[in-house]
Design an enzyme around this catalytic site. Structure first.
Site, PDB file in Angstrom:
ATOM      1  N   HIS A  35      33.743 -21.268  -2.642  1.00 28.71           N
ATOM      2  CA  HIS A  35      34.254 -19.870  -2.315  1.00 28.71           C
ATOM      3  C   HIS A  35      35.634 -19.846  -1.947  1.00 28.71           C
ATOM      4  O   HIS A  35      35.868 -20.379  -0.692  1.00 28.71           O
ATOM      5  CB  HIS A  35      33.433 -19.268  -1.086  1.00 28.71           C
ATOM      6  CG  HIS A  35      31.821 -19.004  -1.482  1.00 28.71           C
ATOM      7  ND1 HIS A  35      31.242 -17.927  -1.946  1.00 28.71           N
ATOM      8  CD2 HIS A  35      30.882 -19.968  -1.304  1.00 28.71           C
ATOM      9  CE1 HIS A  35      30.063 -18.222  -2.080  1.00 28.71           C
ATOM     10  NE2 HIS A  35      29.952 -19.486  -1.619  1.00 28.71           N
ATOM     11  N   HIS A 265      35.699 -13.418  -4.637  1.00 22.66           N
ATOM     12  CA  HIS A 265      34.744 -14.085  -3.471  1.00 22.66           C
ATOM     13  C   HIS A 265      34.342 -15.397  -3.729  1.00 22.66           C
ATOM     14  O   HIS A 265      34.376 -16.327  -2.864  1.00 22.66           O
ATOM     15  CB  HIS A 265      33.592 -13.471  -3.358  1.00 22.66           C
ATOM     16  CG  HIS A 265      32.463 -13.765  -2.468  1.00 22.66           C
ATOM     17  ND1 HIS A 265      32.431 -13.624  -1.201  1.00 22.66           N
ATOM     18  CD2 HIS A 265      31.501 -14.572  -2.646  1.00 22.66           C
ATOM     19  CE1 HIS A 265      31.361 -14.159  -0.315  1.00 22.66           C
ATOM     20  NE2 HIS A 265      30.696 -14.749  -1.466  1.00 22.66           N
ATOM     21  N   GLU A 414      15.163 -10.260  19.700  1.00 19.70           N
ATOM     22  CA  GLU A 414      14.747 -11.660  19.311  1.00 19.70           C
ATOM     23  C   GLU A 414      15.522 -12.363  18.564  1.00 19.70           C
ATOM     24  O   GLU A 414      16.030 -13.746  18.781  1.00 19.70           O
ATOM     25  CB  GLU A 414      13.235 -11.627  18.771  1.00 19.70           C
ATOM     26  CG  GLU A 414      12.209 -11.443  19.727  1.00 19.70           C
ATOM     27  CD  GLU A 414      11.956 -10.086  19.852  1.00 19.70           C
ATOM     28  OE1 GLU A 414      10.684  -9.663  20.659  1.00 19.70           O
ATOM     29  OE2 GLU A 414      12.600  -9.234  19.474  1.00 19.70           O
ATOM     30  N   HIS A 476       0.238  -7.578  16.665  1.00 21.53           N
ATOM     31  CA  HIS A 476       0.632  -8.499  17.587  1.00 21.53           C
ATOM     32  C   HIS A 476      -0.101 -10.043  17.853  1.00 21.53           C
ATOM     33  O   HIS A 476       0.252 -10.594  18.629  1.00 21.53           O
ATOM     34  CB  HIS A 476       0.467  -7.716  19.142  1.00 21.53           C
ATOM     35  CG  HIS A 476       1.542  -6.987  19.377  1.00 21.53           C
ATOM     36  ND1 HIS A 476       1.952  -5.661  18.429  1.00 21.53           N
ATOM     37  CD2 HIS A 476       2.605  -6.485  20.208  1.00 21.53           C
ATOM     38  CE1 HIS A 476       2.721  -4.805  19.005  1.00 21.53           C
ATOM     39  NE2 HIS A 476       3.339  -5.315  20.170  1.00 21.53           N
TER      40      HIS A 476
END
Length: 672
Positions: A35, A265, A414, A476
């Protein structure tokens, strides 16, 4: 973009920045892969940062009070590799630049922290680097509060791109940083408005400056090719009282035919276009050749921090020998000598008390004796503190007005939490652990994978580890998550059976130097199974004989983990009552057992008896122990889950899904 005017106005700066661009073009062309555009666009920002602001010494890459530089936009790795080569890092001679992206090179396609000194973190999965940066900055705050400003006083600088800011983890990271007012964190946004598919507005119209301001950051917006503006912005940012974002308006693939296009890019390898770009730069040397005066100027930058380092070493030598030793131990990641003694004492107490407690509670009991003797532990939870039991009374809460606090309220984040813990561990001097429900390893998974890849001993406390959590139901209840975690290389997954095994798991996790650990812990109470005190850490072997056959010849081996070890012991009692000699093997960590000598594994799992595995999760991963290791398919079975769970009290669920001592007994007898 008037390159000629830029060259004319800032000739010294331009020559140094152009060295980055030229090396990038040459390395990507040689690899025919990479890149090019981002390093070419951000060369001016990086040059000013390294030349005038970054506190570092190229001859001492691991100096503890260096500023940290994180390339969150890791696809632009040649920006970092060029800087490390030009400033004189030992691990980055020209040969490494020439071998960019080749097998065995330290210049991998994306920066890998474990390959060379000078690379602070592994980046490439976008957004991880900026989230790591939050952890680096938190670690600096905590260690400065502990050891004082004379030893710990540095900044964390991050270069992030549009992709980093689009990824959802960035929102978790920047809101946490803003809430904590991490004033030593400075993010430089490569605002080039280009992604692989085209201009950013194909997919996004976020006002990023407003977004950062809304999250509690100070924001400046500058021309990312004006060295005076870059210098002024960084000078102001370093004085800030909040985290800083500098929006650097840049041109991707500056000076190349692909400038300001999505093609810029990627890999720019066309020879004629490369030649034209170098001509525009005024760069006349051959491939991989940097003029001696330019290289010398960069090497002088690499030595700029030497005096600061010497002064820091002088301050370190002035403190007491005891404090020097503690600082050295902490930064080396070595556990204190007291750790093993407090673990042994807790094990002895637990063996005698024989309490029936949830292993999440057992984990809290361990932390209550560990945290006071390990001041480097930093705990936390994703808004589940009362459920994860990760906070002990001595920690205090890390906050703006209490940097000595060692418990972090991460909020419902999280992914950001896990990535920040990686940053803490990478920074050094911190043993991070934090908790959530085991099913939400799904949300933390990308950063957990990077913990393993980066060889960082982060501890993930994952509670409510099975259908045993009950009424919250299948959304869960983790059934596949143990298998997913165990499938990850360089990861230790512990599912302890009681207080003793939980203590042993923590001792192992806290003494790792290059491996993360996942602690799978129950919500529900489990019986004590380790009733005889053993000084030795039996869990270090991964699996061991908990109870052997006493009713004649051994005919059955029951292998169980966690909450199901108690069921296996009940089943053994029933089988032995019928004269069927039964061994119970507790297997708290499959990875450690797999690493044992075959002779030991053969003693634990000998050929002959039938085998039944017992775990309230999916069977995947179990067949090595049931069918391999001298086992046979005709003499093996598994008691566990084969579907998602359901919403009901835990006791009813275990009965409904057949995870019972009676079913284990029946399965074993059917195999005989």
């Amino acid at each position: 973009m008037d390159i000629a005017a830029l060259r004319s106005a800032h000739p010294d700066h331009w020559s140094k920045a152009t060295a980055i661009r030229a090396l990038t073009l040459d390395a990507v062309a040689a690899a025919n892969s990479g890149h090019s555009g981002m390093p070419m666009g951000m060369a001016d920002v990086a040059t000013v940062l390294f030349a005038k602001h970054l506190k570092f010494d190229a001859s001492a890459p691991l100096w503890h009070d260096r500023d940290r530089f994180i390339l969150s936009a890791g696809h632009g790795s040649m920006l970092l590799y060029s800087l490390l080569h030009l400033t004189g890092y030992e691990d980055f001679p020209l040969e490494q630049i020439k071998n960019f992206r080749q097998l065995g090179a330290k210049t991998a396609g994306h920066p890998e922290n474990f390959l060379a000194q000078g690379i602070e973190t592994t980046t490439g999965p976008l957004g991880q680097g900026i989230a790591n940066g939050v952890g680096f900055a938190m670690a600096e705050e905590i260690l400065r509060a502990r050891f004082g400003k004379k030893l710990v006083d540095h900044h964390t600088y991050v270069i992030a791109g549009d992709g980093c800011l689009m990824e959802g983890i960035s929102q978790e990271a920047i809101t946490l940083a803003g809430r904590q007012e991490l004033s030593k964190l400075i993010v430089m946004w490569d605002n080039n408005n280009i992604t692989i598919d085209g201009k950013v507005d194909l997919a996004d119209r976020t006002d990023q400056a407003a977004r950062f301001r809304a999250c509690g950051w100070d924001v400046q917006e500058i021309d990312g090719h004006d060295p005076d503006a870059i210098d002024a912005a960084l000078t102001q940012a370093r004085k800030g009282k909040r985290p800083q974002m500098i929006a650097c308006k840049t041109h991707i693939a500056l000076g190349h035919a692909a400038q300001d296009t999505s093609k810029g890019h990627g890999a720019l390898t066309d020879a004629d276009q490369m030649a034209a770009a170098k001509e525009a730069y005024g760069w006349t040397t051959g491939p991989f050749e940097v003029p001696a005066d330019v290289k010398s100027a960069w090497e002088e930058i690499g030595r700029r921090g030497t005096e600061d380092r010497f002064a820091w070493e002088g301050r370190l030598s002035e403190i007491s020998e005891r404090k020097q030793d503690e600082f050295a131990r902490t930064m080396a990641g070595d556990a204190p000598k007291k750790l093993s003694s407090v673990i042994r004492a807790l094990k002895k107490q637990a063996s005698e008390a024989r309490q029936s407690v949830a292993t999440r509670k057992a984990s809290e009991m361990v932390l209550e004796v560990v945290n006071p003797v390990m001041p480097e532990t930093v705990g936390g939870s994703a808004d589940l503190t009362g459920s994860n039991n990760t906070k002990t009374g001595d920690l205090g809460v890390f906050d703006v007005d209490n940097r000595e606090g060692r418990f972090v309220h991460y909020g419902i984040r999280e992914h950001g939490m896990a990535a920040a813990m990686n940053g803490m561990a990478l920074h050094g001097g911190i043993r991070p652990y934090s908790g959530t429900f085991m099913c939400f390893t799904d949300y933390a998974r990308p950063a957990m994978r990077l913990s393993a890849l980066m060889q960082q001993p982060v501890v993930y406390v994952m509670t409510h580890d099975s259908i045993g959590l009950g009424e919250d139901g299948p959304t869960h209840q983790p059934v596949e998550h143990l298998a997913i975690s165990r499938a990850t290389p360089n990861t230790l997954v512990f599912r302890p059976a009681d207080v003793v095994e939980t203590a042993e798991a923590w001792e192992i996790a806290l003494t790792q130097s290059g491996t993360p650990s996942v602690l799978s812990l129950t919500r529900q109470n489990v019986p004590a199974v380790r009733l005889e005190h053993k000084t030795r850490n039996l869990s270090e072997q991964g699996a061991y004989v908990l109870a052997d056959a006493s009713a004649g010849k051994r005919q059955v081996i029951l292998i169980a983990t966690g909450s199901e070890v108690g069921l296996a012991m009940e089943a053994r009692e029933a089988l032995e009552a019928e004269g069927i000699g039964t061994r119970v093997v507790s297997m708290p960590c499959m990875e450690l057992f797999a690493a044992q000598e075959e002779s030991y594994r053969k003693r634990v799992l000998p050929a002959g008896p039938v085998r039944v595995g017992v775990e309230a999760g999916m069977r995947m991963g179990w067949d090595r122990w049931l069918l391999g290791e001298r086992g046979r398919e005709a003499k093996a079975d598994f008691v566990g889950m084969s579907s998602f769970g359901a919403s009901a009290p835990a006791e009813e669920l275990f009965e409904h899904f057949g995870i019972t001592a009676a079913n284990v007994t029946a399965k074993a007898k059917a195999l005989l």
